[in-house]
Design a protein around this motif. Structure first.
Motif, PDB file in Angstrom:
ATOM      1  N   GLN A 142       0.827  -1.209   0.000  1.00  0.00           N
ATOM      2  CA  GLN A 142       0.000   0.000   0.000  1.00  0.00           C
ATOM      3  C   GLN A 142       0.863   1.262   0.000  1.00  0.00           C
ATOM      4  OE1 GLN A 142      -3.338   0.319  -0.297  1.00  0.00           O
ATOM      5  NE2 GLN A 142      -3.354  -1.886  -0.620  1.00  0.00           N
ATOM      6  N   PHE A 143       1.916   1.260   0.803  1.00  0.00           N
ATOM      7  CA  PHE A 143       2.784   2.445   0.866  1.00  0.00           C
ATOM      8  C   PHE A 143       3.533   2.657  -0.444  1.00  0.00           C
ATOM      9  CE2 PHE A 143       3.228   1.572   5.657  1.00  0.00           C
ATOM     10  CZ  PHE A 143       2.061   2.260   5.930  1.00  0.00           C
ATOM     11  N   GLY A 144       3.852   1.592  -1.144  1.00  0.00           N
ATOM     12  CA  GLY A 144       4.581   1.707  -2.408  1.00  0.00           C
ATOM     13  C   GLY A 144       3.811   2.436  -3.489  1.00  0.00           C
ATOM     14  N   GLN A 145       2.499   2.540  -3.340  1.00  0.00           N
ATOM     15  CA  GLN A 145       1.668   3.233  -4.329  1.00  0.00           C
ATOM     16  C   GLN A 145       1.508   4.714  -4.024  1.00  0.00           C
ATOM     17  OE1 GLN A 145      -2.022   1.092  -4.336  1.00  0.00           O
ATOM     18  NE2 GLN A 145      -1.053  -0.848  -4.874  1.00  0.00           N
ATOM     19  N   MET A 146       2.056   5.170  -2.918  1.00  0.00           N
ATOM     20  CA  MET A 146       1.884   6.569  -2.513  1.00  0.00           C
ATOM     21  C   MET A 146       2.770   7.493  -3.349  1.00  0.00           C
ATOM     22  SD  MET A 146       1.743   6.132   1.610  1.00  0.00           S
ATOM     23  CE  MET A 146       1.774   7.877   1.820  1.00  0.00           C
ATOM     24  N   VAL A 162      -0.794   8.088   4.608  1.00  0.00           N
ATOM     25  CA  VAL A 162      -0.272   6.905   5.304  1.00  0.00           C
ATOM     26  C   VAL A 162      -1.390   6.245   6.111  1.00  0.00           C
ATOM     27  CG1 VAL A 162       1.255   6.174   7.178  1.00  0.00           C
ATOM     28  CG2 VAL A 162       2.140   7.604   5.352  1.00  0.00           C
ATOM     29  N   GLN A 163      -2.175   7.050   6.798  1.00  0.00           N
ATOM     30  CA  GLN A 163      -3.274   6.482   7.582  1.00  0.00           C
ATOM     31  C   GLN A 163      -4.298   5.796   6.677  1.00  0.00           C
ATOM     32  OE1 GLN A 163      -3.125   6.460  11.000  1.00  0.00           O
ATOM     33  NE2 GLN A 163      -4.709   4.934  10.676  1.00  0.00           N
ATOM     34  N   ALA A 177       1.075   5.622  13.239  1.00  0.00           N
ATOM     35  CA  ALA A 177       2.014   6.364  12.400  1.00  0.00           C
ATOM     36  C   ALA A 177       2.410   7.624  13.148  1.00  0.00           C
ATOM     37  CB  ALA A 177       1.377   6.722  11.065  1.00  0.00           C
ATOM     38  N   ARG A 178       3.708   7.933  13.144  1.00  0.00           N
ATOM     39  CA  ARG A 178       4.162   9.153  13.803  1.00  0.00           C
ATOM     40  C   ARG A 178       5.277   9.781  12.986  1.00  0.00           C
ATOM     41  NH1 ARG A 178       8.823   8.253  17.293  1.00  0.00           N
ATOM     42  NH2 ARG A 178       9.377   6.063  17.148  1.00  0.00           N
TER      43      ARG A 178
END
Length: 139
Positions: A70-74, A108-109, A130-131
């Motif tokens: 999922q993060f790789g698509q951001m 990210v969320q 996430a922080r």
């Protein structure tokens, strides 16, 4: 007329002109505001996930991999690093300098929520957090 003739005829004036040019260059060099390696803080977010009792291989396959997909698509993501250990995984996301960290945090969320639907072990995983972080060095 030879262009070097006045400099040959007046060696003292030539030496003074050379000293003045050298002094002006030294003063100008010290006033340059350019830094070879500027201090830059990249927008960075760290995602922590917990799955009590799970080994590193289970954390990597059941928790970390769906999140990484999922993060790789951001958009704007420059670098992603992850570490899986017993019952815990840490994913560090580094974004482009021009990206607003508030927007990245919301994305990210949203990616965490989307990955929760694909994870096989979601019912036993505590919610991911996430922080924002200030990395000392990512490489």
């Amino acid at each position: 007329m030879n262009p070097s003739r006045p400099f040959i005829l007046r060696p003292v004036a030539t030496s003074l002109l050379m000293a003045a040019i050298l002094l002006a260059g030294a003063i100008a060099y010290r006033q340059l505001p350019v830094s070879a390696l500027p201090q830059v803080d990249y927008p960075t977010i760290q995602v922590l996930t917990f799955y009590p009792g799970a080994g590193p291989d289970v954390m990597a396959s059941s928790v970390t991999s769906p999140l990484e997909r999922q993060f790789g698509q951001m958009p704007g993501l420059n670098q992603m690093m992850s570490t899986s250990s017993f019952g815990c995984s840490v994913i560090t996301l580094q974004f482009a300098l021009d990206l607003n960290i508030d927007v990245a945090e919301q994305e990210v969320q949203a990616a965490i929520n989307a990955a929760a639907t694909y994870s096989r072990a979601t019912c036993r995983i505590r919610p991911s957090t996430a922080r924002r972080t200030r990395p000392t060095r990512l490489s």
